[in-house]
Scaffold this motif. Structure first.
Motif: not given
Length: 725
Positions: A223, A276, A324-325, A328, A700
């Protein structure tokens, strides 16, 4: 190449390497024999300094490993974690930038978050108590690492129930000595160190060492588009003064400064070395410590030995909790449920101020081997730990203060019996008072009395081999869980005790060219302190990470095993060495909340773990290798280390894979300089060092639970240059 093919390729390459080692050993041995017959050279004496009396390793009636400076150098090791696999039945866990939590025979802590911990494995560096803060265990100028397996109840007490790791740096030399080293390796790794040692006068000597290790690390962040999100940046300074004002008095002064500013971004949603995270974490430590040791021959009958140490450490450990971000679900398709706000964002950061002072005063008899020997002493340890936790979902920072004071009386008798027989008995009585308060208005003030000791019978046969049998008892203080969401019965946990029974043999042959040490042991644990988790009852469904860790007591557990170490100098060219640890461990009676997190809508249900392996307790562990002194200047070293699969925790079923790592070094040395090419994990084995199971963190897949892993070091190749003057 698929994973199965990669694994087969690695094993094929490993087999070929081992065959090459055997061929090289046979060829060089035949060549040496044909040139001129030689007798095996006597291996140097190895002294263990951690016990009450300094003793030769083969006179030490317990299972112990000494990792020498040559092994540290040959592996180009910069931290304790990079040499621990050479010791049987010794393991470590990461979950940080380094493996800074240690286990011996399957016993030891694996992480620390909110709660204070009571360590099972003691860590001493030049007399300084660094137990529980293993990030400071850098190997700059370390001459040997002594690992004592089994409870050290008499010697060290509550913080060494599983064993003790004692790191000893170089001593001041009688003549000036200097050394400078530079190293370069993959992942932009750079090392530099210098050592200066010599006399100031006839009564005063000094030694000073400084070192630096920097690296981009072997993680990448897709990322942010960076490859230094798990960087290493470690600086170490050591100083020693030895002063002998007269024949009866010796003073040793030691100073240590360690500055660690490492990155931490260890877990990936895809279970790879590519993350990420939008806010990679960190693993920082600044330690300033020192010790003063006095040895005074008070009379012809005994010495007074005093050791005072203090360590001041500021630690900061933080990570991106969601891995994560924020965007995402724009870049990837996410599984959305009405009750969850996608994606959740959270960071977690722990800042600790750790102050540790210890004082040990003892009287040690001066006696011949065939006379009664004795030790008596008093011990005091004061430790404070202040915590500030900064976490996204907290309503303000969480603060806690934890103070402990330990006092102990101990003694030991070394009793000569009939010819060739001896008996050692030791006993330690320890009291511990603790005070804890936090910003959630939790308060605990436990106080307890504990005892430990050992009884060892020794026999020397006609070949001067040592046979011994011992029974020893170790202990670890009880404690508490600060979370007020826990039921009252889970708020406190009891003292853990360990009985260790051991039979051993240590022998030498061929004028010391062959050395072997074997130990068989059985360990019986009561009230095992182990980590568990419950879903937080205040979880509103917006964060899959809302669960509460706590420590509880399993009723009992046991372990049995074997430890074997041998090295043989075949001739002036070839030396071979090997170690093997076998371990069969299990919970005997334990109800665990092992499936926590599988479904947060359902209450926790206990699972019977009786007969289940203890965490971080592989059933086998080995290291085997050879050193070749090919010519007067050229040398080579090849070794393989490996261990079986093991569970990461007692609260989930995630396991490591079994693995084997191939390491090698080729060098050219003279009295004035040395250059070497080295490699670790040459077959690029993918292996895990930390893991979580039944854990959902990926939007996800709708935060479905799955295991996640942190991986060990990949293949790293480097070159070292050393100058001596």
């Amino acid at each position: 190449m698929n994973p199965l093919q990669t694994n087969r390729f690695s094993r094929t390459l490993l087999s070929a390497a081992l065959m090459s080692v055997g061929t090289l050993a046979q060829t060089t041995a035949m060549a040496q024999a044909s040139a001129k017959p030689t007798l095996p050279e006597v291996t140097e004496e190895i002294l263990v300094t951690a016990d009450f009396r300094q003793a030769e390793l083969f006179d030490f009636a317990t299972s112990a490993t000494v990792i020498d400076a040559r092994t540290i150098e040959q592996r180009s090791a910069q931290h304790l974690e990079q040499v621990l696999n050479t010791a049987p039945n010794v393991n470590f866990s990461t979950g940080a930038s380094r493996g800074r939590f240690f286990q011996i025979r399957g016993i030891g802590e694996r992480s620390q978050f909110v709660e204070p911990i009571n360590p099972s494995v003691g860590l001493i560096v030049d007399g300084i108590d660094l137990t529980g803060i293993g990030g400071a265990a850098t190997t700059l100028d370390i001459q040997q690492i002594e690992i004592l397996r089994g409870p050290q109840g008499t010697l060290y007490g509550a913080n060494a129930m599983a064993g003790l790791i004692n790191m000893v740096s170089g001593e001041p030399t009688e003549q000036f000595y200097g050394e400078a080293s530079l190293g370069l390796a993959e992942y932009n790794t750079q090392t530099a160190s210098g050592v200066w040692s010599g006399p100031v006068s006839e009564t005063l000597g000094y030694r000073f060492a400084v070192g630096s290790t920097t690296s981009d690390g072997y993680q990448e962040n897709a990322y942010l588009g960076i490859d230094d999100n798990a960087n290493i940046d470690e600086q170490t300074l050591r100083g020693k003064l030895q002063w002998q004002p007269n024949e009866r008095t010796n003073w040793d002064f030691t100073a240590l400064y360690v500055d660690v500013d490492n990155g931490y971004d260890g877990f990936s949603l895809d279970n790879t070395r590519t993350t990420l995270s939008d806010q990679p974490g960190h693993d920082r430590q600044e330690t300033l410590a020192g010790s003063v040791r006095l040895q005074w021959q008070a009379s012809e009958a005994y010495d007074l030995i005093g050791l005072l140490s203090h360590a001041s450490s500021d630690l900061e450990y933080g990570y991106d909790e969601d891995w994560s971000y924020e965007e995402i679900c724009v870049d990837f398709s996410c599984v959305v449920e009405d009750k969850v706000s996608y994606p959740y964002k959270s960071t977690d950061n722990y800042l600790r101020d750790n102050q540790n002072t210890s004082l040990d005063l003892r009287l040690v008899s001066n006696n011949a081997d065939d006379e009664l020997g004795w030790v008596t002493g008093v011990y005091y340890r004061d430790q404070s730990e202040d915590l500030r936790r900064e976490q996204t979902y907290l309503d303000g920072d969480f603060l806690s203060e934890f103070d402990t004071a330990s006092r102990a009386l101990y003694g030991q008798l070394d009793i000569p019996l009939a010819d060739r027989w001896g008996l050692t008995s030791g006993l330690r009585y320890e009291t511990r008072d603790a005070d804890y308060v936090d910003s959630d208005e939790a308060a605990f003030s436990p106080s307890e009395n504990m005892w430990g000791g050992k009884l060892a019978l020794e026999y020397r046969d006609s070949a001067d081999n040592l046979w011994y049998g011992l029974a020893s008892r170790g202990f670890k203080a009880g404690g508490f869980n600060s979370s007020q969401t826990l039921p009252s019965e889970d708020r406190e946990f009891s003292t853990e005790t360990l009985w260790n029974y051991e039979l051993g043999w240590k022998g030498e042959g061929f004028d010391g060219a062959l050395q072997t040490r074997i130990a068989l042991f059985y360990q019986d644990r009561d009230d095992i302190q182990t980590k568990q988790s419950r879903v937080d009852p205040e979880d509103d469904g917006t964060c899959p990470c809302r669960f509460t860790d706590f420590t509880t007591n399993a009723a009992s557990g046991s372990a049995a095993g074997l430890e074997l170490e041998t090295n043989a100098r075949l001739n002036s060219v070839v030396e071979v060495f090997a170690s093997l640890g076998l371990l069969d461990s299990e919970f005997d009676d334990f109800q665990s909340f092992i499936h926590v997190g599988a479904n947060e809508d359902e209450p926790d249900e206990p699972v019977d773990l009786s007969g289940h392996d203890l965490p971080h307790a592989p059933s086998y562990q080995f290291a085997v290798g050879a050193m070749f002194n090919l010519t007067e200047h050229w040398y080579a070293r090849v070794e393989v280390e490996g261990k079986d699969a093991f569970y990461f925790s007692s609260r989930h079923e995630a396991q490591s894979d079994s693995y084997e790592l191939l390491n090698a070094r080729v060098g050219y040395r003279t009295d004035a300089w040395e250059v070497a090419l080295w490699g670790r994990n040459l077959t690029d084995e993918l292996y895990q060092t930390r893991g979580f199971g039944a854990f959902g963190n990926d939007p996800r897949n709708g935060y479905a639970t799955e295991p996640y892993y942190q991986f060990g070091e990949p293949r790293v190749v480097g070159v070292d240059l050393t100058l001596r003057f």
